[in-house]
Motif scaffolding. Structure first.
Motif, short mmCIF file in Angstrom:
data_model
loop_
_atom_site.label_atom_id
_atom_site.label_comp_id
_atom_site.label_asym_id
_atom_site.label_seq_id
_atom_site.Cartn_x
_atom_site.Cartn_y
_atom_site.Cartn_z
N PRO B 21 17.64 -23.40 -55.36
CA PRO B 21 17.72 -22.53 -54.18
C PRO B 21 17.96 -21.08 -54.62
O PRO B 21 18.51 -20.82 -55.69
CB PRO B 21 18.95 -23.05 -53.43
CG PRO B 21 19.17 -24.42 -53.93
CD PRO B 21 18.64 -24.46 -55.34
N GLY B 22 17.51 -20.15 -53.80
CA GLY B 22 17.70 -18.74 -54.11
C GLY B 22 16.57 -18.15 -54.93
O GLY B 22 16.62 -16.99 -55.31
N GLY B 123 16.04 -14.73 -38.66
CA GLY B 123 15.58 -16.08 -38.99
C GLY B 123 16.38 -16.71 -40.11
O GLY B 123 16.82 -17.85 -39.99
N THR B 124 16.56 -15.97 -41.21
CA THR B 124 17.30 -16.57 -42.33
C THR B 124 18.74 -16.88 -41.93
O THR B 124 19.27 -17.92 -42.29
CB THR B 124 17.31 -15.64 -43.58
OG1 THR B 124 17.71 -14.34 -43.20
CG2 THR B 124 15.94 -15.57 -44.23
N LYS B 133 20.49 -25.62 -47.28
CA LYS B 133 19.27 -25.20 -47.97
C LYS B 133 18.09 -25.17 -47.01
O LYS B 133 18.03 -25.95 -46.07
CB LYS B 133 18.97 -26.08 -49.18
CG LYS B 133 18.94 -27.55 -48.93
CD LYS B 133 18.64 -28.25 -50.25
CE LYS B 133 18.45 -29.74 -50.04
NZ LYS B 133 18.07 -30.41 -51.28
N PHE B 134 17.22 -24.23 -47.24
CA PHE B 134 16.05 -24.13 -46.38
C PHE B 134 14.88 -23.55 -47.18
O PHE B 134 15.05 -23.11 -48.31
CB PHE B 134 16.33 -23.28 -45.14
CG PHE B 134 16.45 -21.81 -45.40
CD1 PHE B 134 17.63 -21.25 -45.85
CD2 PHE B 134 15.35 -20.97 -45.22
CE1 PHE B 134 17.74 -19.89 -46.10
CE2 PHE B 134 15.44 -19.61 -45.48
CZ PHE B 134 16.64 -19.07 -45.92
N ARG B 135 13.70 -23.60 -46.59
CA ARG B 135 12.50 -23.07 -47.24
C ARG B 135 11.99 -21.87 -46.46
O ARG B 135 12.16 -21.80 -45.24
CB ARG B 135 11.42 -24.15 -47.27
CG ARG B 135 11.86 -25.35 -48.05
CD ARG B 135 10.85 -26.48 -48.03
NE ARG B 135 11.33 -27.51 -48.94
CZ ARG B 135 10.55 -28.43 -49.48
NH1 ARG B 135 9.26 -28.47 -49.22
NH2 ARG B 135 11.06 -29.32 -50.31
N VAL B 164 16.15 -13.83 -48.80
CA VAL B 164 15.97 -15.27 -49.00
C VAL B 164 16.98 -15.80 -50.00
O VAL B 164 17.60 -16.84 -49.79
CB VAL B 164 14.52 -15.60 -49.44
CG1 VAL B 164 14.37 -17.05 -49.84
CG2 VAL B 164 13.54 -15.26 -48.33
N SER B 165 17.24 -15.04 -51.09
CA SER B 165 18.18 -15.60 -52.06
C SER B 165 19.62 -15.52 -51.56
O SER B 165 20.39 -16.43 -51.83
CB SER B 165 18.02 -15.01 -53.47
OG SER B 165 17.69 -13.69 -53.42
N GLU B 166 19.98 -14.47 -50.83
CA GLU B 166 21.33 -14.42 -50.24
C GLU B 166 21.60 -15.63 -49.36
O GLU B 166 22.70 -16.15 -49.34
CB GLU B 166 21.46 -13.20 -49.32
CG GLU B 166 21.89 -11.93 -50.02
CD GLU B 166 21.62 -10.71 -49.13
OE1 GLU B 166 21.50 -9.63 -49.70
OE2 GLU B 166 21.51 -10.88 -47.89
#
Lengths: 232, 229
Positions: B21-22, B123-124, B133-135, B164-166
């Protein structure tokens, strides 16, 4: 699951879809190749096939005005009065005005200018609204991108094409666009290939399906006969 | 990334291994080699496995996206209704269509990257609250490059990567090779933690763990690969 519509090219539907149509409905196909290999003839056949089956057609012409289109089509012995000029045939003529011909718009004839892609898109919006009120599905042709690029910044033409594609697809249309190979920067050419759904290449001898929704690469020999393109 | 067990007929799980992830994954290759199909597959396998997904539709509008996924029997609608997928559609407005936002579907514009980033932020955050976790998928940069100066697109990518990584997501970004000057492609490559190249016949994977490759084909069930080396 994939609905395919007939291309109007004898032999092509058999090659791609086994006979039941070839071009995936509600997608956009790029027809490209060197000059004089039949890209415009392909466009006429695609449009004609729809018209004889009572499907409206929205034709964006940057190379030929109404009179020239009528003459080109008549060369193949098709019934012109059932084709160009019928109430199902919507023409955005982006070339007649710049050659100084006096033209006025009618319900299905829209003069515009290759110098003014924004105006072409406005007319496209108007025409699509009329077509949608008549039919849930229709065909559209944009012939050709090359001429638009000759008169405008190439990236602007890519943006205009993006808008064209979005409008056609959102309204239930199926379209083909033509482009002369090598006439634009290779980056622009790659972008064109990326933003369309299907790609067909013509080289004067062979027709190559480089990409088609739901099918692989295909190749076949073709001829341009007195009745248009025929795929072996 | 994909299930690594006998039910994974695609073998993509074996090829790609586990992506932490990240990280940002750059998927690149020439036009029409299956990059978007890979995205749909990545999206759908995530949703089926309970990982929510942020999807930036930048090549096809939402309607087209649903239609194209259906060709593989991947149905998006239930996940839109449950809010497990958060879609930002940056193209449909170009068609002059007036549609309002819903909880899971936001409309933005390919010409307004600031607005896009605001929506990515919302969104994030919303997905981060739902799941650890997400995509996140951005398919693709092609239209974004057509409508914006390349330097601005690179700044967007840096901001996007941080977001996205945060939020601890895995970000898949698609780029069509040969659509921008080589120096911008190099910068994109440098931004990515993990690279996947499709060339129509084979898939090359490159990460800090090394390189792998496989042959692939597109079937009714999506992309399948074999001969992993």
């Amino acid at each position: 699951m994939i609905v395919r519509i007939s291309s109007g090219i004898p032999g092509l539907d058999k090659l791609i879809g086994g006979g039941g149509g070839s071009l995936a409905e509600n997608t956009v196909t790029l027809i490209y190749g060197p000059p004089k290999v039949g890209k415009s003839i392909f466009s006429y056949q695609f449009a004609y096939e729809g018209l004889v089956n009572d499907e409206p057609c929205l034709y964006v012409s940057t190379d030929y005005g109404l009179k020239d289109l009528e003459r080109n089509v008549a060369n193949f012995g098709w019934k012109v009065e059932e084709y160009v000029g019928s109430e199902n045939f919507y023409l955005i003529d982006a070339i007649s005005t710049i050659s100084g011909v006096e033209v006025s718009s009618t319900l299905n004839y829209f003069p515009s200018s290759v110098y003014n892609p924004t105006d072409i898109m406005v007319k496209l919006g108007v025409a699509i609204r009329q077509i949608k009120s008549k039919s849930p599905r229709f065909r559209s042709v944009l012939d050709s991108l090359t001429t638009l690029m000759a008169f405008n910044d190439e990236l602007l033409v890519v943006r205009v094409l993006t808008i064209y594609i979005m409008r056609i697809k959102e309204s239930g249309g199926t379209a083909i666009v033509t482009y002369t190979e090598g006439s634009a920067d290779s980056k622009v050419e790659n972008m064109l290939k990326a933003i369309v759904d299907n790609i067909i290449h013509l080289d004067g001898e062979n027709l190559t399906v480089e990409a088609m929704v739901g099918s692989g690469k295909l190749k076949a020999h073709y001829n341009i006969t007195s009745s248009g393109i025929v795929v072996d | 990334m994909f299930m690594k067990n006998n039910s994974d007929i695609t073998n993509l799980g074996d090829l790609l291994g586990d992506i932490e992830p990240g990280k940002i994954v750059l998927l690149y290759g020439p036009p029409k080699v299956g990059k978007s199909i890979f995205c749909y597959q990545f999206l759908y396998s995530g949703l089926k496995g309970g990982e929510p997904c942020l999807y930036i539709a930048a090549d096809y509008g939402l309607r087209q996206l649903e239609q194209r996924m259906m060709e593989f029997n991947w149905f998006l609608q239930p996940y839109i209704q449950s809010g497990e997928v958060y879609i930002i559609d940056i193209l449909t407005r170009l068609a002059g269509v007036k549609i309002g936002d819903s909880n899971a579907v936001k409309f933005s514009s390919v010409q307004n990257l600031a607005d896009l980033m605001v929506k990515v932020g919302v969104g994030t955050r919303s997905l981060f609250r739902k799941s650890s976790k997400f995509r996140a998928v951005l398919d693709s940069l092609t239209m974004i490059f057509a409508f914006n100066p390349p330097n601005l697109v690179l700044r967007l990518m840096k901001a996007y990567k941080n977001r996205v990584s945060e939020a601890n997501g895995i970000g898949l970004v698609v780029h069509t090779t040969g659509t921008v000057e080589p120096q911008f492609e190099t910068s994109l490559m440098e931004l990515a933690d993990f690279k996947i190249c499709f060339d129509g016949k084979s898939i090359q994977v490159e990460s800090s763990a090394g390189k792998k490759s496989a042959q692939y084909t597109i079937t009714d069930e999506g992309i399948k690969c074999w001969g992993i080396e």
